[in-house]
Design a protein around this motif. Sequence first.
Motif, PDB file in Angstrom:
ATOM      1  N   MET A   1      36.879  44.894  31.097  1.00 53.09           N
ATOM      2  CA  MET A   1      37.870  45.361  30.128  1.00 53.09           C
ATOM      3  C   MET A   1      39.282  45.236  30.678  1.00 53.09           C
ATOM      4  O   MET A   1      40.216  44.863  29.951  1.00 53.09           O
ATOM      5  CB  MET A   1      37.592  46.818  29.748  1.00 53.09           C
ATOM      6  N   LEU A   2      39.439  45.546  31.960  1.00 55.07           N
ATOM      7  CA  LEU A   2      40.764  45.467  32.574  1.00 55.07           C
ATOM      8  C   LEU A   2      41.249  44.023  32.634  1.00 55.07           C
ATOM      9  O   LEU A   2      42.428  43.739  32.412  1.00 55.07           O
ATOM     10  CB  LEU A   2      40.731  46.076  33.977  1.00 55.07           C
ATOM     11  N   ILE A   3      40.339  43.095  32.930  1.00 55.89           N
ATOM     12  CA  ILE A   3      40.719  41.678  32.951  1.00 55.89           C
ATOM     13  C   ILE A   3      41.092  41.219  31.545  1.00 55.89           C
ATOM     14  O   ILE A   3      42.076  40.504  31.342  1.00 55.89           O
ATOM     15  CB  ILE A   3      39.577  40.815  33.527  1.00 55.89           C
ATOM     16  N   ALA A   4      40.292  41.641  30.560  1.00 57.72           N
ATOM     17  CA  ALA A   4      40.580  41.258  29.167  1.00 57.72           C
ATOM     18  C   ALA A   4      41.924  41.793  28.713  1.00 57.72           C
ATOM     19  O   ALA A   4      42.633  41.150  27.926  1.00 57.72           O
ATOM     20  CB  ALA A   4      39.468  41.762  28.249  1.00 57.72           C
ATOM     21  N   ALA A   5      42.323  42.985  29.200  1.00 56.23           N
ATOM     22  CA  ALA A   5      43.586  43.605  28.788  1.00 56.23           C
ATOM     23  C   ALA A   5      44.802  42.846  29.292  1.00 56.23           C
ATOM     24  O   ALA A   5      45.915  43.036  28.776  1.00 56.23           O
ATOM     25  CB  ALA A   5      43.640  45.050  29.280  1.00 56.23           C
ATOM     26  N   ILE A   6      44.603  41.980  30.298  1.00 55.25           N
ATOM     27  CA  ILE A   6      45.726  41.195  30.826  1.00 55.25           C
ATOM     28  C   ILE A   6      46.335  40.325  29.726  1.00 55.25           C
ATOM     29  O   ILE A   6      47.561  40.194  29.630  1.00 55.25           O
ATOM     30  CB  ILE A   6      45.263  40.316  32.012  1.00 55.25           C
ATOM     31  N   PHE A   7      45.481  39.763  28.868  1.00 50.54           N
ATOM     32  CA  PHE A   7      45.961  38.796  27.873  1.00 50.54           C
ATOM     33  C   PHE A   7      46.884  39.440  26.841  1.00 50.54           C
ATOM     34  O   PHE A   7      48.019  38.961  26.652  1.00 50.54           O
ATOM     35  CB  PHE A   7      44.770  38.110  27.194  1.00 50.54           C
TER      36      PHE A   7
END
Length: 252
Positions: free
Chosen positions: A112-118
């Motif tokens: 989720m944290l990686i996805a939130a980067i975008f």
Amino acid sequence: MNRRLHWIPNMITLGNLSMGFVSILIASEATGNGPQSYILSGFFILLAAICDGLDGMTARALDATSELGADLDSLADLTAFGIAPGFLFYNMVLGEYKIDVFGKEDLFPIGMLIAAIFPACAAYRLARFNVAHDPSSFTGLPSPVAGVTIGFLPIFLGKDHTLPHWLGIPLFVLIAFLMVSNIRYGKPQVAIRSKLSPLRAGLMLGAALIALFFVGFARWPWLVYGLICLYIFSGILTFLIHILQELRVKLD
């Protein structure tokens, strides 16, 4: 009269936002459908990009540009090219990445944290554009190009292919950070508007059809994705050449 026509480009902009929202809903229903839902979700991001291109053209053609329309466009772009691609990629790839912290029921949602980067990078890029921008070029990868790059992945791969995580995750993060980089990207639409005539438009359309004929209509995603990648790497290449030229000047 122009004020009365503001609703026309604004409705197209809201179409952009709506396509992004529908893309999110379709990606959320991917359980059981798998790749087919991801492909359809990606198509709605493409439709959002078409709306994004049309709203500006319509506003200029009708002389109906406004500050409201510009702010609305940023909100729509954040939804369609920031949140929707991030959610799509999370469902496709990142959903399974969780780290066990204290026990089986305590999972740290690293995916989720990686996805939130975008969406975070898209929001920053759009805010920076609203504050100051060069009329002849973009600073950072435009959010519609970034969003389409991720949204087009399931279309490009097709329902019978999967994306290797070791390739997809670095690509996802790279595209996100390119949005907030200082790399300069050209504005093809500016050159097209200044130089395009009916004859040239016809020649460009003919060349596109010929290219599709030789590539094969079934392989049109390869052609589209090739053009997207060419645009992305053109900015990176120009940036590297500029750095090398500056180093050469300093060494001399």
